[in-house]
Structure formats: C-alpha cells, structure tokens
Scaffold this motif. Structure first.
Motif, mmCIF file in Angstrom:
data_model
loop_
_atom_site.group_PDB
_atom_site.id
_atom_site.type_symbol
_atom_site.label_atom_id
_atom_site.label_comp_id
_atom_site.label_asym_id
_atom_site.label_seq_id
_atom_site.Cartn_x
_atom_site.Cartn_y
_atom_site.Cartn_z
ATOM 1 N N LEU A 163 0.821 -1.218 0.000
ATOM 2 C CA LEU A 163 0.000 0.000 0.000
ATOM 3 C C LEU A 163 0.851 1.264 0.000
ATOM 4 N N HIS A 164 1.985 1.223 0.673
ATOM 5 C CA HIS A 164 2.847 2.403 0.699
ATOM 6 C C HIS A 164 3.324 2.743 -0.715
ATOM 7 N N ARG A 165 3.684 1.737 -1.467
ATOM 8 C CA ARG A 165 4.109 1.967 -2.853
ATOM 9 C C ARG A 165 2.941 2.424 -3.724
ATOM 10 N N ALA A 166 1.790 1.797 -3.548
ATOM 11 C CA ALA A 166 0.612 2.158 -4.346
ATOM 12 C C ALA A 166 0.145 3.577 -4.048
ATOM 13 N N THR A 167 0.155 3.965 -2.782
ATOM 14 C CA THR A 167 -0.271 5.319 -2.448
ATOM 15 C C THR A 167 0.716 6.362 -2.963
ATOM 16 N N GLY A 168 1.976 5.993 -3.088
ATOM 17 C CA GLY A 168 2.940 6.906 -3.701
ATOM 18 C C GLY A 168 2.575 7.194 -5.148
ATOM 19 N N ILE A 169 2.116 6.170 -5.847
ATOM 20 C CA ILE A 169 1.682 6.350 -7.240
ATOM 21 C C ILE A 169 0.430 7.217 -7.304
ATOM 22 N N VAL A 170 -0.519 6.963 -6.399
ATOM 23 C CA VAL A 170 -1.745 7.761 -6.361
ATOM 24 C C VAL A 170 -1.431 9.221 -6.036
ATOM 25 N N LEU A 171 -0.478 9.441 -5.141
ATOM 26 C CA LEU A 171 -0.095 10.817 -4.809
ATOM 27 C C LEU A 171 0.525 11.528 -6.008
ATOM 28 N N ALA A 172 1.287 10.801 -6.811
ATOM 29 C CA ALA A 172 1.855 11.410 -8.022
ATOM 30 C C ALA A 172 0.740 11.798 -8.988
ATOM 31 N N ALA A 173 -0.254 10.930 -9.146
ATOM 32 C CA ALA A 173 -1.395 11.253 -10.012
ATOM 33 C C ALA A 173 -2.155 12.458 -9.461
ATOM 34 N N GLY A 174 -2.328 12.510 -8.147
ATOM 35 C CA GLY A 174 -2.998 13.642 -7.523
ATOM 36 C C GLY A 174 -2.233 14.936 -7.718
ATOM 37 N N ALA A 175 -0.910 14.859 -7.710
ATOM 38 C CA ALA A 175 -0.098 16.058 -7.955
ATOM 39 C C ALA A 175 -0.337 16.581 -9.365
ATOM 40 N N LEU A 176 -0.542 15.676 -10.309
ATOM 41 C CA LEU A 176 -0.855 16.099 -11.680
ATOM 42 C C LEU A 176 -2.226 16.780 -11.738
ATOM 43 N N VAL A 177 -3.178 16.254 -10.986
ATOM 44 C CA VAL A 177 -4.510 16.866 -10.957
ATOM 45 C C VAL A 177 -4.443 18.247 -10.308
ATOM 46 N N ILE A 178 -3.679 18.375 -9.236
ATOM 47 C CA ILE A 178 -3.518 19.685 -8.595
ATOM 48 C C ILE A 178 -2.860 20.665 -9.562
ATOM 49 N N THR A 179 -1.863 20.199 -10.297
ATOM 50 C CA THR A 179 -1.206 21.047 -11.296
ATOM 51 C C THR A 179 -2.198 21.478 -12.373
ATOM 52 N N ALA A 180 -3.028 20.540 -12.811
ATOM 53 C CA ALA A 180 -4.049 20.883 -13.803
ATOM 54 C C ALA A 180 -5.012 21.918 -13.244
ATOM 55 N N GLY A 181 -5.390 21.773 -11.987
ATOM 56 C CA GLY A 181 -6.272 22.753 -11.358
ATOM 57 C C GLY A 181 -5.637 24.128 -11.287
ATOM 58 N N LEU A 182 -4.370 24.183 -10.935
ATOM 59 C CA LEU A 182 -3.680 25.476 -10.883
ATOM 60 C C LEU A 182 -3.557 26.100 -12.271
ATOM 61 N N LEU A 183 -3.346 25.274 -13.276
ATOM 62 C CA LEU A 183 -3.279 25.792 -14.642
ATOM 63 C C LEU A 183 -4.625 26.348 -15.089
ATOM 64 N N THR A 184 -5.721 25.635 -14.752
ATOM 65 C CA THR A 184 -7.036 26.154 -15.135
ATOM 66 C C THR A 184 -7.353 27.436 -14.376
ATOM 67 N N LEU A 185 -6.887 27.541 -13.155
ATOM 68 C CA LEU A 185 -7.074 28.778 -12.397
ATOM 69 C C LEU A 185 -6.325 29.929 -13.048
ATOM 70 N N MET A 186 -5.157 29.620 -13.586
ATOM 71 C CA MET A 186 -4.357 30.639 -14.257
ATOM 72 C C MET A 186 -4.977 31.050 -15.599
ATOM 73 N N ILE A 187 -5.601 30.102 -16.288
ATOM 74 C CA ILE A 187 -6.162 30.378 -17.615
ATOM 75 C C ILE A 187 -7.359 31.324 -17.519
ATOM 76 N N GLY A 188 -8.213 31.076 -16.552
ATOM 77 C CA GLY A 188 -9.368 31.969 -16.411
ATOM 78 C C GLY A 188 -10.537 31.306 -15.731
ATOM 79 N N SER A 189 -11.572 32.099 -15.507
ATOM 80 C CA SER A 189 -12.712 31.621 -14.722
ATOM 81 C C SER A 189 -13.490 30.516 -15.441
ATOM 82 N N GLU A 190 -13.557 30.565 -16.766
ATOM 83 C CA GLU A 190 -14.304 29.533 -17.495
ATOM 84 C C GLU A 190 -13.630 28.165 -17.344
ATOM 85 N N ALA A 191 -12.318 28.136 -17.490
ATOM 86 C CA ALA A 191 -11.580 26.880 -17.321
ATOM 87 C C ALA A 191 -11.655 26.401 -15.876
#
Length: 130
Positions: free
Chosen positions: A26-54
C-alpha cells in the motif's frame, strides 16, 4: 552431466498474507496515487491561471461523483502515506522492530489514515466545501 538442483524463489502463494506485507504494498501504491494527484492539482492550478471559465469546468469535474471519489481516495492515500512514512522514520531510528510492535504499528498506520481521512472529509462536508 546433470544440472544441480537449485532452490526455487518463494512465491506469494507460499506466504500467508500479513499486515506488514499489505502495508508495504500500500505504501508503494499510495505513492503512485499521490503522483497522479499532484498532476490533478497542477491541472487545477493551470485552469485557475487560464481563467474563470476553465476553472469552473475544473470545479464541475471535481464536484462530480467521480471527482469526489478521486479526491476522497487521494485524501486517504495522502493520510496513509503520511502515517506509514512516520512509521518508517521511527524504524530508521531502530525503534519498533519486535514483531508484535511491527504488527501493531502497521495497524496504527492503517487506522490512523482512516481517522485522518474521516476528519478531513467531515470538516469539508460539514463546512460546505464539497
């Protein structure tokens, strides 16, 4: 010339599943999930930067059932990785290597992660954040 008999590598079917095996996997698997979550957070920050519609599109996806499921899973993965990481740090100081202590601490990391996840989501849901 006969080939000598070599020992076979043990397989997972040979071993009885124990909490220590599950927490290690589980420790290894959750590390992978955390990496995927970091990508989602990055995508969220990018959409915040792009504008209110995104950003509105991103928050709609996060509020959907699959977004909530992912966020809940990511929260648990974060809490579990944190608790199990603390357990590993303690063991790096040569503390908790007796079998009974090892098993107890493994269970504590699992239970602690569930408690942390429940507390975070209770705060989010009761605060109207979801």
């Amino acid at each position: 010339m006969a080939t000598p008999q070599r020992p076979l590598s043990p397989h997972l079917q040979v071993y009885r599943w124990q909490i220590q095996m599950a927490t290690s996997i589980l420790h290894r698997a959750t590390g992978i999930v955390l990496a995927a979550g970091a990508l989602v957070i990055t995508a969220g920050l990018l959409t915040l930067m792009i504008g209110s519609e995104a950003w509105n599109c991103f928050t709609e996806q996060a509020r959907a059932w699959y977004g909530q499921l992912f966020l809940f899973g990511w929260t648990w993965a974060f809490a579990y990785h944190l608790c199990n990481g603390i357990r590993h740090i303690v063991q790096d100081f040569a503390i908790g290597y007796r079998i009974a202590t090892f098993v107890r601490n493994s269970w504590l990391s699992v239970i602690g992660s569930l408690v942390i996840t429940a507390l975070v989501w209770a705060y989010v849901l009761l605060g109207g954040g979801a």
